[in-house]
Design a protein around this motif. Sequence first.
Motif, PDB file in Angstrom:
ATOM      1  N   GLN A  54      20.986   6.831   0.340  1.00 26.56           N
ATOM      2  CA  GLN A  54      20.312   4.783  -0.462  1.00 26.56           C
ATOM      3  C   GLN A  54      19.204   4.239   1.238  1.00 26.56           C
ATOM      4  N   ASP A  55      19.760   4.667   2.142  1.00 28.97           N
ATOM      5  CA  ASP A  55      18.416   4.490   2.603  1.00 28.97           C
ATOM      6  C   ASP A  55      16.922   4.673   3.101  1.00 28.97           C
ATOM      7  N   LEU A  56      16.631   6.153   2.708  1.00 25.87           N
ATOM      8  CA  LEU A  56      15.677   6.813   2.803  1.00 25.87           C
ATOM      9  C   LEU A  56      15.884   6.236   1.389  1.00 25.87           C
ATOM     10  N   ARG A  57      15.759   5.837   0.145  1.00 26.49           N
ATOM     11  CA  ARG A  57      15.569   5.820  -1.290  1.00 26.49           C
ATOM     12  C   ARG A  57      14.355   3.692  -0.995  1.00 26.49           C
ATOM     13  N   ASP A  58      14.868   3.013  -0.031  1.00 24.17           N
ATOM     14  CA  ASP A  58      15.240   2.261   0.050  1.00 24.17           C
ATOM     15  C   ASP A  58      14.091   1.697   1.244  1.00 24.17           C
ATOM     16  N   PHE A  59      13.669   2.915   2.406  1.00 23.01           N
ATOM     17  CA  PHE A  59      12.509   3.046   3.004  1.00 23.01           C
ATOM     18  C   PHE A  59      11.198   3.497   1.740  1.00 23.01           C
ATOM     19  N   ARG A  60      11.514   4.520   0.931  1.00 23.62           N
ATOM     20  CA  ARG A  60      10.291   4.468   0.165  1.00 23.62           C
ATOM     21  C   ARG A  60      10.332   3.625  -0.464  1.00 23.62           C
ATOM     22  N   ASP A  61      11.344   2.683  -0.984  1.00 25.62           N
ATOM     23  CA  ASP A  61      10.327   1.211  -1.827  1.00 25.62           C
ATOM     24  C   ASP A  61      10.197   0.808  -1.127  1.00 25.62           C
ATOM     25  N   TRP A  62      10.068   0.520   0.109  1.00 30.26           N
ATOM     26  CA  TRP A  62       9.565  -0.996   1.198  1.00 30.26           C
ATOM     27  C   TRP A  62       7.988   0.141   1.556  1.00 30.26           C
ATOM     28  N   ASN A  63       7.868   0.854   1.247  1.00 34.06           N
ATOM     29  CA  ASN A  63       6.642   1.675   1.499  1.00 34.06           C
ATOM     30  C   ASN A  63       6.367   2.603   1.462  1.00 34.06           C
ATOM     31  N   PRO A  64       5.517   2.646  -0.062  1.00 36.40           N
ATOM     32  CA  PRO A  64       5.177   3.544  -0.984  1.00 36.40           C
ATOM     33  C   PRO A  64       4.261   4.438  -0.525  1.00 36.40           C
ATOM     34  N   GLY A  65       4.464   5.815  -0.811  1.00 34.61           N
ATOM     35  CA  GLY A  65       3.378   6.786  -0.167  1.00 34.61           C
ATOM     36  C   GLY A  65       3.750   7.482   1.611  1.00 34.61           C
ATOM     37  N   LEU A  66       5.581   6.837   2.020  1.00 31.04           N
ATOM     38  CA  LEU A  66       5.699   7.088   2.766  1.00 31.04           C
ATOM     39  C   LEU A  66       6.701   8.412   2.775  1.00 31.04           C
ATOM     40  N   LYS A  67       6.202   9.514   4.107  1.00 34.24           N
ATOM     41  CA  LYS A  67       6.801  11.063   4.240  1.00 34.24           C
ATOM     42  C   LYS A  67       8.224  10.939   4.547  1.00 34.24           C
ATOM     43  N   ILE A  68       9.211  11.735   4.564  1.00 31.83           N
ATOM     44  CA  ILE A  68      10.790  11.570   4.640  1.00 31.83           C
ATOM     45  C   ILE A  68      11.116  12.597   5.231  1.00 31.83           C
ATOM     46  N   ILE A  69      11.597  13.025   6.618  1.00 33.46           N
ATOM     47  CA  ILE A  69      11.529  14.611   7.069  1.00 33.46           C
ATOM     48  C   ILE A  69      13.453  13.993   7.809  1.00 33.46           C
TER      49      ILE A  69
END
Length: 304
Positions: free
Chosen positions: A183-198
């Motif tokens: 959920q942390d990761l989904r929240d950050f993606r929602d707030w920052n479209p285009g964010l890459k997560i590693i």
Amino acid sequence: WAIHAPYVAAINKLKKERGAVVLAHNYMTPQIYHGISDVVGDSLALAIAATKVEAEVIVQCGVHFMAETSKILNPQKTVLMPDMAAGCSLAESITAEGIAEMRARYPGAPVVSYVNTTAEVKAASDICCTSANAAQIVAAMDSDTVIMTPDKWLAQNVANKVPQKRIVWWDGACIVHEQFTAQDLRDFRDWNPGLKIIAHPECPPDVVAEADYAGSTANIQGWVETERPKQVMLVTECSMASNISDANPEVEFLGPCNMCPYMQKITLEKVLWSLHTMTGVVEVDPKVADRARLAVQRMIDLSQ
Ligand code: 13P
Ligand code: SF4
């Protein structure tokens, strides 16, 4: 940096006088990583580097199991650990008795132990692995069932990559990586479209599934340097982003990270004291080291 400069200068001078090299993990603070290290890397790179050290003294800037691995590979050299209390929740989660228990439960299955284990556990295992080579090592085992210890999340992530094997695991976890949630990761993606997560593969599988890429700390660095994303979130220890951000100024590092309380025990002050007094000498019982070396060397041979 100004307050660190005298320590950095003193350590680099003492290193020459003592004939010492500093092997530093990617999770060390930037002042250690950039200021005093001779080799930096993930657990696999540090183990391989330890086989090539010519200096008589190794200062291990990392956690205790890494220093033990250096000692196992260099029984004649002096290995210094600036703080003996720099442990690891994974290494603390299993003993050689735990390995025997798993062998009794799954007769004939090979034991692949993460390098985040004590020398005694390595000695009781068939082969080691790191996050960089775990899937490759497991796939190479000549058995349908493979025991992986002690990281249950790494084991489950490997199981997803190597479906042809039945992987059974011990119930250990990294206290740093198991705190992240999908959920942390989904929240950050929602707030920052285009964010890459590693993510690091010590994270639970649902977190890894949410990420764009998962890999060892060296592979995380390699991914960032190759892909050069505009914005990236490194789901791992905080020093990772700090250490690679200077070399990647066009990449914005976002998001929460977690500190490893064990890694953070290693400070410039403690490195200086250890080198000055030559204290914090790591010892491994030679009989244990001989057996542990087989497991570590098998891993290195399969990885090169
Ligand atoms: P790697 O650097 O091998 O990816 O391991 C991370 C780690 O947990 C070290 O403590
Ligand atoms: Fe152990 Fe996790 Fe810290 Fe690495 S980050 S040393 S696995 S507790």
